[in-house]
Design a protein around this motif. Structure first.
Motif, short mmCIF file in Angstrom:
data_model
loop_
_atom_site.label_atom_id
_atom_site.label_comp_id
_atom_site.label_asym_id
_atom_site.label_seq_id
_atom_site.Cartn_x
_atom_site.Cartn_y
_atom_site.Cartn_z
N MET A 1 -1.29 4.50 -1.00
CA MET A 1 -0.73 3.17 -0.94
C MET A 1 0.59 3.23 -0.19
N GLU A 2 0.85 2.26 0.64
CA GLU A 2 2.06 2.27 1.46
C GLU A 2 3.29 1.92 0.64
N THR A 3 4.45 2.37 1.12
CA THR A 3 5.72 2.08 0.47
C THR A 3 6.10 0.63 0.71
N ARG A 4 6.57 -0.01 -0.33
CA ARG A 4 6.96 -1.41 -0.24
C ARG A 4 8.38 -1.56 -0.77
N ILE A 5 9.19 -2.33 -0.08
CA ILE A 5 10.55 -2.63 -0.52
C ILE A 5 10.47 -3.82 -1.48
N ILE A 6 11.06 -3.65 -2.65
CA ILE A 6 11.05 -4.71 -3.66
C ILE A 6 12.48 -5.19 -3.83
N ASP A 7 12.71 -6.42 -3.38
CA ASP A 7 14.06 -6.99 -3.43
C ASP A 7 14.21 -8.08 -4.48
N SER A 8 13.11 -8.47 -5.11
CA SER A 8 13.20 -9.57 -6.06
C SER A 8 12.13 -9.43 -7.14
N ARG A 9 12.26 -10.24 -8.14
CA ARG A 9 11.27 -10.27 -9.22
C ARG A 9 9.90 -10.67 -8.68
N GLU A 10 9.88 -11.58 -7.73
CA GLU A 10 8.61 -12.02 -7.14
C GLU A 10 7.95 -10.89 -6.37
N ASP A 11 8.74 -10.09 -5.65
CA ASP A 11 8.21 -8.93 -4.94
C ASP A 11 7.59 -7.93 -5.92
N PHE A 12 8.30 -7.71 -7.04
CA PHE A 12 7.79 -6.78 -8.05
C PHE A 12 6.50 -7.31 -8.66
N ALA A 13 6.47 -8.59 -8.96
CA ALA A 13 5.26 -9.19 -9.53
C ALA A 13 4.08 -9.05 -8.58
N GLN A 14 4.32 -9.27 -7.30
CA GLN A 14 3.24 -9.14 -6.32
C GLN A 14 2.78 -7.69 -6.20
N TRP A 15 3.72 -6.75 -6.24
CA TRP A 15 3.36 -5.33 -6.21
C TRP A 15 2.48 -5.00 -7.41
N ALA A 16 2.88 -5.46 -8.59
CA ALA A 16 2.12 -5.17 -9.81
C ALA A 16 0.72 -5.76 -9.73
N ILE A 17 0.59 -6.96 -9.23
CA ILE A 17 -0.72 -7.59 -9.08
C ILE A 17 -1.59 -6.80 -8.10
N ASP A 18 -1.02 -6.43 -6.98
CA ASP A 18 -1.76 -5.67 -5.97
C ASP A 18 -2.19 -4.30 -6.50
N ARG A 19 -1.27 -3.64 -7.21
CA ARG A 19 -1.56 -2.30 -7.75
C ARG A 19 -2.64 -2.38 -8.82
N ALA A 20 -2.55 -3.36 -9.71
CA ALA A 20 -3.57 -3.52 -10.76
C ALA A 20 -4.92 -3.84 -10.14
N ASN A 21 -4.93 -4.66 -9.14
CA ASN A 21 -6.18 -5.00 -8.46
C ASN A 21 -6.81 -3.75 -7.84
N ALA A 22 -5.99 -2.92 -7.20
CA ALA A 22 -6.50 -1.70 -6.58
C ALA A 22 -7.07 -0.75 -7.63
N ILE A 23 -6.39 -0.62 -8.76
CA ILE A 23 -6.87 0.26 -9.83
C ILE A 23 -8.19 -0.25 -10.38
N LEU A 24 -8.27 -1.54 -10.65
CA LEU A 24 -9.51 -2.09 -11.19
C LEU A 24 -10.66 -2.01 -10.19
N THR A 25 -10.35 -2.22 -8.93
CA THR A 25 -11.39 -2.14 -7.91
C THR A 25 -11.95 -0.73 -7.82
N ASP A 26 -11.09 0.25 -7.85
CA ASP A 26 -11.53 1.64 -7.70
C ASP A 26 -12.05 2.22 -9.01
N GLN A 27 -11.15 2.50 -9.92
CA GLN A 27 -11.53 3.19 -11.16
C GLN A 27 -12.28 2.29 -12.13
#
Length: 69
Positions: free
Chosen positions: A1-27
């Motif tokens: 997964m590529e490195t992402r700069i998180i500057d705000s709560r919204e950025d973190f929330a989007q990262w968490a959503i994307d990461r959870a989606n990737a985990i559920l899709t794969d594993q």
């Protein structure tokens, strides 16, 4: 997964959503498939991989936060 700069709560929330989606899709989908067709050992190993992916994501988030100090 590529490195992402998180500057705000919204950025973190989007990262968490994307990461959870990737985990559920794969594993998660792998676990569902093995649960239908696998034996107990395969199910256990696949569930362990899902749990490890979750731990890795949490550590990734923690490392990102700890790097800010």
């Amino acid at each position: 997964m590529e490195t992402r700069i998180i500057d705000s709560r919204e950025d973190f929330a989007q990262w968490a959503i994307d990461r959870a989606n990737a985990i559920l899709t794969d594993q998660g989908s792998e676990l569902a498939t093995v649960a239908r067709h696998g034996n107990e050992a395969q199910i256990g190993a696949t569930a362990q991989a899902l749990g490890q992916a979750i731990v890795d994501a949490l550590l990734e988030a923690f490392d990102g936060l700890a790097g800010d100090e």
